[in-house]
Design an enzyme around this catalytic site. Structure first.
Site, PDB file in Angstrom:
ATOM      1  CD  GLU A   1       0.279  -1.389   7.918  1.00 44.13           C
ATOM      2  OE1 GLU A   1      -0.136  -0.565   8.759  1.00 44.13           O
ATOM      3  OE2 GLU A   1       0.852  -1.060   6.872  1.00 44.13           O
TER       4      GLU A   1
ATOM      5  CD  GLU B   1       7.491  -0.206   7.712  1.00 43.44           C
ATOM      6  OE1 GLU B   1       6.528  -0.916   7.337  1.00 43.44           O
ATOM      7  OE2 GLU B   1       7.706   0.939   7.272  1.00 43.44           O
TER       8      GLU B   1
ATOM      9  CG  ASP C   1      -0.360  -0.046   2.520  1.00 45.76           C
ATOM     10  OD1 ASP C   1       0.877  -0.157   2.599  1.00 45.76           O
ATOM     11  OD2 ASP C   1      -1.110   0.028   3.514  1.00 45.76           O
TER      12      ASP C   1
ATOM     13  CE  LYS D   1       3.098  -6.073   3.945  1.00 44.64           C
ATOM     14  NZ  LYS D   1       2.674  -4.844   4.622  1.00 44.64           N
TER      15      LYS D   1
HETATM   16  O1  KIV Z   1       3.574  -1.105   1.645  1.00 42.52           O
HETATM   17  C1  KIV Z   1       4.750  -1.487   1.705  1.00 42.52           C
HETATM   18  O2  KIV Z   1       5.591  -1.202   0.835  1.00 42.52           O
HETATM   19  C2  KIV Z   1       5.152  -2.290   2.863  1.00 42.52           C
HETATM   20  C3  KIV Z   1       6.613  -2.575   3.035  1.00 42.52           C
HETATM   21  C4  KIV Z   1       7.293  -1.369   3.547  1.00 42.52           C
HETATM   22  C5  KIV Z   1       6.852  -3.750   3.876  1.00 42.52           C
HETATM   23  O3  KIV Z   1       4.338  -2.671   3.634  1.00 42.52           O
END
Ligand code: KIV
Length: 271
Positions: free
Chosen positions: A122, A189, A51, A120
């Site tokens: 968060e 991160e 994102d 993915k």
């Molecule tokens: O959105 C993204 O690029 C990420 C990476 C920084 C892991 O989540």
């Protein structure tokens, strides 16, 4: 031959095996067909349709505004290009938090409409119900802990997370929760390298770090940062392999000069 080298297509199982064999996992972002093709054919293991497209592609200050439709569009472009890498798509802000039914519907849309391989999300304990529900549909889930940019308005800054004991303890607990829930991997991160190492060693699933040191099972960077296109973004963890901002800028200046001087097109460049 290495686990990754043998894999015709990288799967979540390949990544687990790579961790078992101590083989580092490589991951980069891509948001479009042309760059995804180059990255895939160069041999990357995982492509993240991040994102971060909200910042890098759309010019927003944060990842908060990007929508599910936008993420599906970027994922479709990447899926058309990729033959080998595992493709993971970020679920955008507002598509899964606090509502596991919505989370499942959003994840199903991503998988059905883009053809990507995994999603993915968060967060830790706050979103574990959403993760569990997505997993019931057979959709592989990658976790993301530490600095979680979708929560920027809660954190207030993009600085290193989990420096204090309490936050570090929660991160370790969240890791366990995500592994037990069934995540196949977790991104860390911007957390202290020692904490990331300790957490990685406590898990059977692979961890992928960005600003999390060398004790994790793999590394991820934003492709545009690595290529030096986003030249104003200079965090300590970033290694730039090119300075494309300057190269592109100088190519464009030369083109302008050539057109203005009448040098382009020349006879060989005409029909
Ligand atoms: O959105 C993204 O690029 C990420 C990476 C920084 C892991 O989540």
């Amino acid at each position: 031959m290495s686990v990754a080298g043998k894999a015709r297509k990288v799967t979540t199982h390949t990544l687990l095996e790579m961790k078992r064999q101590g083989e580092p996992i490589t991951m980069l972002t891509a948001y479009d067909f042309s760059l995804a093709r180059i990255v895939d054919q160069s041999g990357i293991d995982v492509i993240l349709v991040g994102d971060s497209a909200s910042n890098v592609m759309a010019g927003n200050d944060t990842t908060v505004p990007i929508t599910l439709d936008h993420m599906i569009y970027h994922a479709q472009c990447v899926v058309r290009a990729v033959e080998r890498a595992l493709i993971v798509v970020d679920m955008p802000f507002g598509s899964y938090q606090g509502n596991s039914k919505l989370a499942l519907e959003s994840a199903i849309r991503i998988m059905k409409e883009s053809g990507a391989h995994a999603v993915k999300l968060e967060g830790g304990s706050e979103i574990v119900e959403s993760i569990e529900r997505i997993l019931t549909a057979g959709i592989p889930v990658m976790g993301h802990l530490g600095l979680t940019p979708q929560s920027i308005y809660k954190f207030g800054t993009y600085s290193v997370r989990a420096i204090e004991d309490e936050e570090a303890k929660k991160l370790i607990e969240d890791c366990k929760l995500l592994e037990e829930a069934g995540c196949f991997s977790i991104v860390f991160e911007k957390i202290p390298a020692e904490l990331a190492k300790q957490a990685s060693e406590s898990l059977n699933i692979p961890t992928i770090g960005i600003g999390a040191g060398a004790g994790v099972d793999g590394q991820v960077l934003v492709l545009h940062d690595l290529l030096g296109i986003t030249h104003e973004f200079n965090p300590r963890f970033l290694r730039r392999y090119m300075n494309l901002y300057e190269d592109i800028s100088s190519a464009v200046s030369s083109y302008i000069e050539d057109v203005q001087s009448g040098d382009f097109p020349n006879e060989d460049e005409c029909y």
